[in-house]
Design an enzyme around this catalytic site. Structure first.
Site, PDB file in Angstrom:
ATOM      1  N   CYS A   1      69.596  10.706  58.426  1.00 23.88           N
ATOM      2  CA  CYS A   1      70.336  11.942  58.162  1.00 23.88           C
ATOM      3  C   CYS A   1      70.820  12.011  56.724  1.00 23.88           C
ATOM      4  CB  CYS A   1      71.530  12.043  59.121  1.00 23.88           C
ATOM      5  SG  CYS A   1      72.504  13.555  58.922  1.00 23.88           S
TER       6      CYS A   1
ATOM      7  N   CYS B   1      85.972   2.546  77.538  1.00 24.59           N
ATOM      8  CA  CYS B   1      85.522   3.018  76.229  1.00 24.59           C
ATOM      9  C   CYS B   1      86.209   2.241  75.103  1.00 24.59           C
ATOM     10  CB  CYS B   1      85.790   4.519  76.079  1.00 24.59           C
ATOM     11  SG  CYS B   1      87.531   4.985  76.279  1.00 24.59           S
TER      12      CYS B   1
ATOM     13  N   GLU C   1      93.288  11.372  90.285  1.00 27.11           N
ATOM     14  CA  GLU C   1      93.240  11.892  88.914  1.00 27.11           C
ATOM     15  C   GLU C   1      94.534  12.635  88.606  1.00 27.11           C
ATOM     16  OE1 GLU C   1      92.644  13.203  85.258  1.00 27.11           O
ATOM     17  OE2 GLU C   1      91.279  11.743  86.204  1.00 27.11           O
TER      18      GLU C   1
ATOM     19  N   CYS D   1      79.400  11.602  56.296  1.00 27.95           N
ATOM     20  CA  CYS D   1      79.889  12.164  57.556  1.00 27.95           C
ATOM     21  C   CYS D   1      80.497  11.066  58.426  1.00 27.95           C
ATOM     22  CB  CYS D   1      78.741  12.849  58.288  1.00 27.95           C
ATOM     23  SG  CYS D   1      79.187  13.484  59.916  1.00 27.95           S
TER      24      CYS D   1
END
Length: 390
Positions: free
Chosen positions: A48, A348, A281, A54
């Site tokens: 890229c 994560c 949740e 970026c």
């Protein structure tokens, strides 16, 4: 004396055997005696034009094997800091151009409207002219959105947030920080949505997202089950990465008859499981969407303020949890004191996962294996699925 690069740090710098940090260095490189970096086989030419300015990608200079090794080493290093080791399986890497959601920024600069990711370590926006991580259906909207936002942003110091998500009906666009002014602007907005066949467009003027265009109710299909998709709801970054995580969770829980899915979101894992599934949740919109499927028993519960207790786990034979980046230390303490035979942990953040894993192991669980998942292609953001058992 030469100094070999032995690992990549959490923010993407290469680290040598002597502790030197060198930008864009890869294991297999060597810092020569004169201080220059001699590149090894782990390098590739970044595809890229925006790299490395970026902030969307930090590791485009790595080959796929080197990137997979980085994902695995991040997890092994985090576990090692807590005295843990286990089988770390080969990393699953999502292909380029498969990201189905993205949070972008837009701003005026030099008389132009820019839209893209923030520059690395900066609040400046890199105007996106190409992207090798976004799904082409998302990238196709960048130029049209640049023109649309030019009519809606303040002339001097305008800025906006742009969230794009690929749903069953097409692209869901959420804007924040802009406001259509007058009938002509509203009509132009509707024409834009129709021209580009958007699934939905919402605008947040400071009071939450308000739908301005939604010809059909927007859904996202999870394991083949359409679920209502609230604006801004959490969704795994790629369908490919989601499939890898779901497969790992299924393996980890085995033939569980009464699984409990904690931090269930819209049901990414709950809807993939058999048996009598309970899903908990805290986000109200997500719980209502999950209830409407009528496939699982959905529970509205803030697991940070009111975690499930060890006694409540007696009704379940497997636990799945996928907490935010901060992990789930209080909930994990309760799991560690339970008798549930199988736990699948999706994370994560390798650091908070390793911290929580130490608590589970101290409570009598075995950490059987970990599967790294690199669905944020060329990013330092590493995800994983892990299996624990008694």
């Amino acid at each position: 004396m030469t100094d070999p690069i032995i690992r990549i740090a959490a923010r993407g710098d290469g680290v040598s055997a002597s502790g030197q940090h060198r930008a864009f260095a890869v294991p297999g490189d060597v810092i020569a005696e004169n201080g220059t970096l001699v590149e090894g086989p782990g390098h590739r030419v970044p595809p890229c034009r925006h790299f490395p300015e970026c902030g969307g990608c930090q590791l485009q200079h790595l080959t796929d094997p080197a990137f997979a090794d980085y994902c695995a080493s991040r997890i092994a290093g985090a576990l090692g800091q807590h005295g843990l080791a286990t089988e770390i399986r080969a990393a699953h890497l999502s292909p380029p151009r498969t990201r189905r959601r993205a949070a972008l920024r837009s701003m005026r600069a030099g008389g132009r409207v820019l839209i893209g990711f923030n520059a690395a370590k900066s609040h400046n926006v890199v105007d996106m002219l190409e992207c090798h991580v976004l799904d082409p259906r998302l990238f196709a909207l960048i130029a049209p959105l640049r023109k649309l936002l030019g009519t809606m942003m303040e002339q001097k110091r305008g800025a906006a947030d742009v969230q794009l998500t690929l749903t069953d009906q097409g692209v869901d666009v959420a804007l924040k920080g802009v406001s259509p002014d007058g009938l002509d602007a509203v009509e132009a907005l509707t024409a834009f949505c129709e021209r580009h066949q958007l699934a939905r467009l919402t605008i947040d003027e400071g009071y939450g997202p308000e739908p301005r265009f939604e010809p059909k109710p927007v859904t996202i299909s999870l394991s083949g089950h359409p679920v209502a998709f609230p604006s801004g709801a959490f969704l795994q970054a790629t369908a490919d990465g989601e499939a890898a995580l779901v497969a790992a969770v299924r393996e980890a829980v085995g033939e569980a008859k009464r699984p409990l899915d904690l931090f269930a979101g819209l049901g990414t894992f709950a809807l993939a499981l058999g048996g009598e599934v309970t899903a908990a949740e805290a986000a109200r919109d997500a719980v209502l969407a999950l209830m409407a499927t009528r496939r699982v028993a959905a529970v509205h519960r803030d697991l940070y303020r009111r975690p499930f207790t060890s006694a409540e786990f007696d009704a379940h034979d497997a636990i799945i949890l996928d907490p935010p980046r901060s992990g789930a230390i209080e909930q994990v303490r309760q799991i560690a004191g339970s008798a549930v035979p199988r736990v699948a942990y999706v994370s994560c953040n390798p650091a908070t996962f390793a911290r929580d894993a130490e608590l589970l192991v101290a409570g009598g669980y075995r950490l059987d294996w970990v599967r790294p998942v690199g669905q944020f292609r060329w990013s330092t953001h590493v995800e994983l699925a892990a299996a624990f058992s008694r």
